[in-house]
Motif scaffolding. Structure first.
Motif, PDB file in Angstrom:
ATOM      1  N   ARG A   1      -1.495  -2.053  -7.978  1.00 35.49           N
ATOM      2  CA  ARG A   1      -2.389  -2.077  -9.142  1.00 35.49           C
ATOM      3  C   ARG A   1      -2.804  -3.522  -9.358  1.00 35.49           C
ATOM      4  O   ARG A   1      -1.970  -4.426  -9.450  1.00 35.49           O
ATOM      5  CB  ARG A   1      -1.702  -1.534 -10.380  1.00 35.49           C
ATOM      6  CG  ARG A   1      -2.664  -1.440 -11.563  1.00 35.49           C
ATOM      7  CD  ARG A   1      -2.047  -0.776 -12.737  1.00 35.49           C
ATOM      8  NE  ARG A   1      -0.955  -1.627 -13.233  1.00 35.49           N
ATOM      9  CZ  ARG A   1      -0.165  -1.315 -14.223  1.00 35.49           C
ATOM     10  NH1 ARG A   1      -0.300  -0.174 -14.841  1.00 35.49           N
ATOM     11  NH2 ARG A   1       0.780  -2.127 -14.610  1.00 35.49           N
ATOM     12  N   GLU A   2      -4.101  -3.721  -9.440  1.00 35.88           N
ATOM     13  CA  GLU A   2      -4.642  -5.061  -9.641  1.00 35.88           C
ATOM     14  C   GLU A   2      -5.788  -4.981 -10.633  1.00 35.88           C
ATOM     15  O   GLU A   2      -6.742  -4.216 -10.425  1.00 35.88           O
ATOM     16  CB  GLU A   2      -5.142  -5.621  -8.296  1.00 35.88           C
ATOM     17  CG  GLU A   2      -5.689  -7.012  -8.370  1.00 35.88           C
ATOM     18  CD  GLU A   2      -6.147  -7.537  -7.014  1.00 35.88           C
ATOM     19  OE1 GLU A   2      -6.622  -8.671  -6.970  1.00 35.88           O
ATOM     20  OE2 GLU A   2      -6.042  -6.815  -6.014  1.00 35.88           O
ATOM     21  N   ASP A   3      -5.670  -5.720 -11.703  1.00 32.45           N
ATOM     22  CA  ASP A   3      -6.702  -5.739 -12.748  1.00 32.45           C
ATOM     23  C   ASP A   3      -7.036  -4.337 -13.254  1.00 32.45           C
ATOM     24  O   ASP A   3      -8.196  -4.006 -13.484  1.00 32.45           O
ATOM     25  CB  ASP A   3      -7.971  -6.431 -12.248  1.00 32.45           C
ATOM     26  CG  ASP A   3      -7.727  -7.881 -11.878  1.00 32.45           C
ATOM     27  OD1 ASP A   3      -6.892  -8.522 -12.535  1.00 32.45           O
ATOM     28  OD2 ASP A   3      -8.367  -8.372 -10.921  1.00 32.45           O
ATOM     29  N   GLY A   4      -6.002  -3.477 -13.379  1.00 33.50           N
ATOM     30  CA  GLY A   4      -6.199  -2.143 -13.925  1.00 33.50           C
ATOM     31  C   GLY A   4      -6.716  -1.111 -12.938  1.00 33.50           C
ATOM     32  O   GLY A   4      -6.941   0.031 -13.310  1.00 33.50           O
ATOM     33  N   THR A   5      -6.936  -1.499 -11.690  1.00 27.30           N
ATOM     34  CA  THR A   5      -7.372  -0.532 -10.683  1.00 27.30           C
ATOM     35  C   THR A   5      -6.294  -0.393  -9.611  1.00 27.30           C
ATOM     36  O   THR A   5      -5.505  -1.309  -9.379  1.00 27.30           O
ATOM     37  CB  THR A   5      -8.692  -0.956 -10.013  1.00 27.30           C
ATOM     38  OG1 THR A   5      -8.502  -2.196  -9.330  1.00 27.30           O
ATOM     39  CG2 THR A   5      -9.811  -1.109 -11.029  1.00 27.30           C
ATOM     40  N   TYR A   6      -6.265   0.779  -8.990  1.00 29.70           N
ATOM     41  CA  TYR A   6      -5.277   1.058  -7.955  1.00 29.70           C
ATOM     42  C   TYR A   6      -5.932   0.978  -6.585  1.00 29.70           C
ATOM     43  O   TYR A   6      -7.093   1.364  -6.416  1.00 29.70           O
ATOM     44  CB  TYR A   6      -4.685   2.457  -8.153  1.00 29.70           C
ATOM     45  CG  TYR A   6      -3.875   2.567  -9.406  1.00 29.70           C
ATOM     46  CD1 TYR A   6      -2.520   2.260  -9.413  1.00 29.70           C
ATOM     47  CD2 TYR A   6      -4.461   2.969 -10.598  1.00 29.70           C
ATOM     48  CE1 TYR A   6      -1.766   2.357 -10.570  1.00 29.70           C
ATOM     49  CE2 TYR A   6      -3.715   3.064 -11.763  1.00 29.70           C
ATOM     50  CZ  TYR A   6      -2.375   2.762 -11.740  1.00 29.70           C
ATOM     51  OH  TYR A   6      -1.642   2.850 -12.883  1.00 29.70           O
ATOM     52  N   LYS A   7      -5.154   0.487  -5.624  1.00 30.60           N
ATOM     53  CA  LYS A   7      -5.641   0.381  -4.247  1.00 30.60           C
ATOM     54  C   LYS A   7      -4.549   0.869  -3.303  1.00 30.60           C
ATOM     55  O   LYS A   7      -3.371   0.549  -3.483  1.00 30.60           O
ATOM     56  CB  LYS A   7      -5.973  -1.066  -3.895  1.00 30.60           C
ATOM     57  CG  LYS A   7      -7.092  -1.649  -4.733  1.00 30.60           C
ATOM     58  CD  LYS A   7      -7.297  -3.100  -4.421  1.00 30.60           C
ATOM     59  CE  LYS A   7      -8.342  -3.687  -5.361  1.00 30.60           C
ATOM     60  NZ  LYS A   7      -8.490  -5.125  -5.166  1.00 30.60           N
ATOM     61  N   LEU A   8      -4.965   1.639  -2.310  1.00 31.57           N
ATOM     62  CA  LEU A   8      -4.072   2.047  -1.245  1.00 31.57           C
ATOM     63  C   LEU A   8      -4.226   1.035  -0.120  1.00 31.57           C
ATOM     64  O   LEU A   8      -5.339   0.803   0.367  1.00 31.57           O
ATOM     65  CB  LEU A   8      -4.428   3.451  -0.748  1.00 31.57           C
ATOM     66  CG  LEU A   8      -3.685   3.940   0.494  1.00 31.57           C
ATOM     67  CD1 LEU A   8      -2.187   4.054   0.223  1.00 31.57           C
ATOM     68  CD2 LEU A   8      -4.262   5.266   0.959  1.00 31.57           C
TER      69      LEU A   8
ATOM     70  N   THR B   1      10.466   3.444  15.376  1.00 34.07           N
ATOM     71  CA  THR B   1       9.459   2.403  15.518  1.00 34.07           C
ATOM     72  C   THR B   1       8.450   2.546  14.389  1.00 34.07           C
ATOM     73  O   THR B   1       7.826   3.604  14.249  1.00 34.07           O
ATOM     74  CB  THR B   1       8.728   2.529  16.875  1.00 34.07           C
ATOM     75  OG1 THR B   1       9.688   2.449  17.926  1.00 34.07           O
ATOM     76  CG2 THR B   1       7.698   1.423  17.041  1.00 34.07           C
ATOM     77  N   LEU B   2       8.314   1.529  13.588  1.00 35.87           N
ATOM     78  CA  LEU B   2       7.362   1.552  12.475  1.00 35.87           C
ATOM     79  C   LEU B   2       5.946   1.454  13.029  1.00 35.87           C
ATOM     80  O   LEU B   2       5.626   0.528  13.776  1.00 35.87           O
ATOM     81  CB  LEU B   2       7.636   0.386  11.518  1.00 35.87           C
ATOM     82  CG  LEU B   2       6.731   0.274  10.305  1.00 35.87           C
ATOM     83  CD1 LEU B   2       6.899   1.496   9.405  1.00 35.87           C
ATOM     84  CD2 LEU B   2       7.036  -0.998   9.541  1.00 35.87           C
ATOM     85  N   LEU B   3       5.110   2.430  12.681  1.00 34.74           N
ATOM     86  CA  LEU B   3       3.722   2.442  13.127  1.00 34.74           C
ATOM     87  C   LEU B   3       2.760   2.040  12.020  1.00 34.74           C
ATOM     88  O   LEU B   3       1.806   1.293  12.247  1.00 34.74           O
ATOM     89  CB  LEU B   3       3.338   3.828  13.647  1.00 34.74           C
ATOM     90  CG  LEU B   3       4.192   4.368  14.795  1.00 34.74           C
ATOM     91  CD1 LEU B   3       3.785   5.789  15.135  1.00 34.74           C
ATOM     92  CD2 LEU B   3       4.112   3.459  16.001  1.00 34.74           C
ATOM     93  N   TYR B   4       3.011   2.570  10.820  1.00 37.75           N
ATOM     94  CA  TYR B   4       2.164   2.277   9.669  1.00 37.75           C
ATOM     95  C   TYR B   4       3.049   1.976   8.466  1.00 37.75           C
ATOM     96  O   TYR B   4       4.127   2.543   8.338  1.00 37.75           O
ATOM     97  CB  TYR B   4       1.274   3.478   9.307  1.00 37.75           C
ATOM     98  CG  TYR B   4       0.260   3.825  10.364  1.00 37.75           C
ATOM     99  CD1 TYR B   4      -0.974   3.200  10.404  1.00 37.75           C
ATOM    100  CD2 TYR B   4       0.536   4.793  11.316  1.00 37.75           C
ATOM    101  CE1 TYR B   4      -1.905   3.526  11.371  1.00 37.75           C
ATOM    102  CE2 TYR B   4      -0.390   5.124  12.289  1.00 37.75           C
ATOM    103  CZ  TYR B   4      -1.608   4.487  12.310  1.00 37.75           C
ATOM    104  OH  TYR B   4      -2.524   4.808  13.268  1.00 37.75           O
ATOM    105  N   ALA B   5       2.552   1.135   7.584  1.00 37.38           N
ATOM    106  CA  ALA B   5       3.208   0.871   6.303  1.00 37.38           C
ATOM    107  C   ALA B   5       2.133   1.034   5.225  1.00 37.38           C
ATOM    108  O   ALA B   5       1.025   0.524   5.376  1.00 37.38           O
ATOM    109  CB  ALA B   5       3.797  -0.527   6.265  1.00 37.38           C
ATOM    110  N   ALA B   6       2.480   1.771   4.170  1.00 33.62           N
ATOM    111  CA  ALA B   6       1.495   2.027   3.111  1.00 33.62           C
ATOM    112  C   ALA B   6       2.100   1.707   1.759  1.00 33.62           C
ATOM    113  O   ALA B   6       3.292   1.922   1.533  1.00 33.62           O
ATOM    114  CB  ALA B   6       1.035   3.471   3.154  1.00 33.62           C
ATOM    115  N   GLU B   7       1.256   1.207   0.881  1.00 35.41           N
ATOM    116  CA  GLU B   7       1.686   0.959  -0.492  1.00 35.41           C
ATOM    117  C   GLU B   7       0.488   1.113  -1.410  1.00 35.41           C
ATOM    118  O   GLU B   7      -0.660   0.968  -0.996  1.00 35.41           O
ATOM    119  CB  GLU B   7       2.312  -0.419  -0.643  1.00 35.41           C
ATOM    120  CG  GLU B   7       1.399  -1.566  -0.270  1.00 35.41           C
ATOM    121  CD  GLU B   7       2.124  -2.915  -0.282  1.00 35.41           C
ATOM    122  OE1 GLU B   7       3.333  -2.954  -0.576  1.00 35.41           O
ATOM    123  OE2 GLU B   7       1.476  -3.908  -0.008  1.00 35.41           O
ATOM    124  N   ILE B   8       0.787   1.444  -2.645  1.00 33.65           N
ATOM    125  CA  ILE B   8      -0.250   1.498  -3.673  1.00 33.65           C
ATOM    126  C   ILE B   8       0.006   0.329  -4.605  1.00 33.65           C
ATOM    127  O   ILE B   8       1.121   0.152  -5.101  1.00 33.65           O
ATOM    128  CB  ILE B   8      -0.219   2.833  -4.435  1.00 33.65           C
ATOM    129  CG1 ILE B   8      -0.569   3.975  -3.475  1.00 33.65           C
ATOM    130  CG2 ILE B   8      -1.194   2.799  -5.608  1.00 33.65           C
ATOM    131  CD1 ILE B   8      -0.504   5.340  -4.098  1.00 33.65           C
TER     132      ILE B   8
END
Length: 57
Positions: free
Chosen positions: A12-19, A3-10
């Motif tokens: 990159r947008e406009d040169g910055t990274y977001k989790l 059962t999938l509980l969490y999904a995470a990805e990194i």
């Protein structure tokens, strides 16, 4: 059965990274900035975490 509980990805947008973490159960999303150096170290972090949990690659 899995059962999938969490999904995470990194992303990159406009040169910055977001989790981006989606809580699938609660249908919520959290976004936090991540330094580029942390992104570069992610494979090492995951390897160390796996070895501490007693799992191989």
């Amino acid at each position: 059965m899995q059962t999938l509980l969490y999904a995470a990805e990194i992303v990159r947008e406009d040169g910055t990274y977001k989790l981006v973490v989606k809580d699938v159960v609660r249908d919520t999303v959290q976004v936090t900035p991540v330094p580029e150096a942390a992104v570069a170290r992610l494979p090492t972090f995951l390897s160390v975490l796996g070895s501490k949990l007693g799992r191989g690659r």
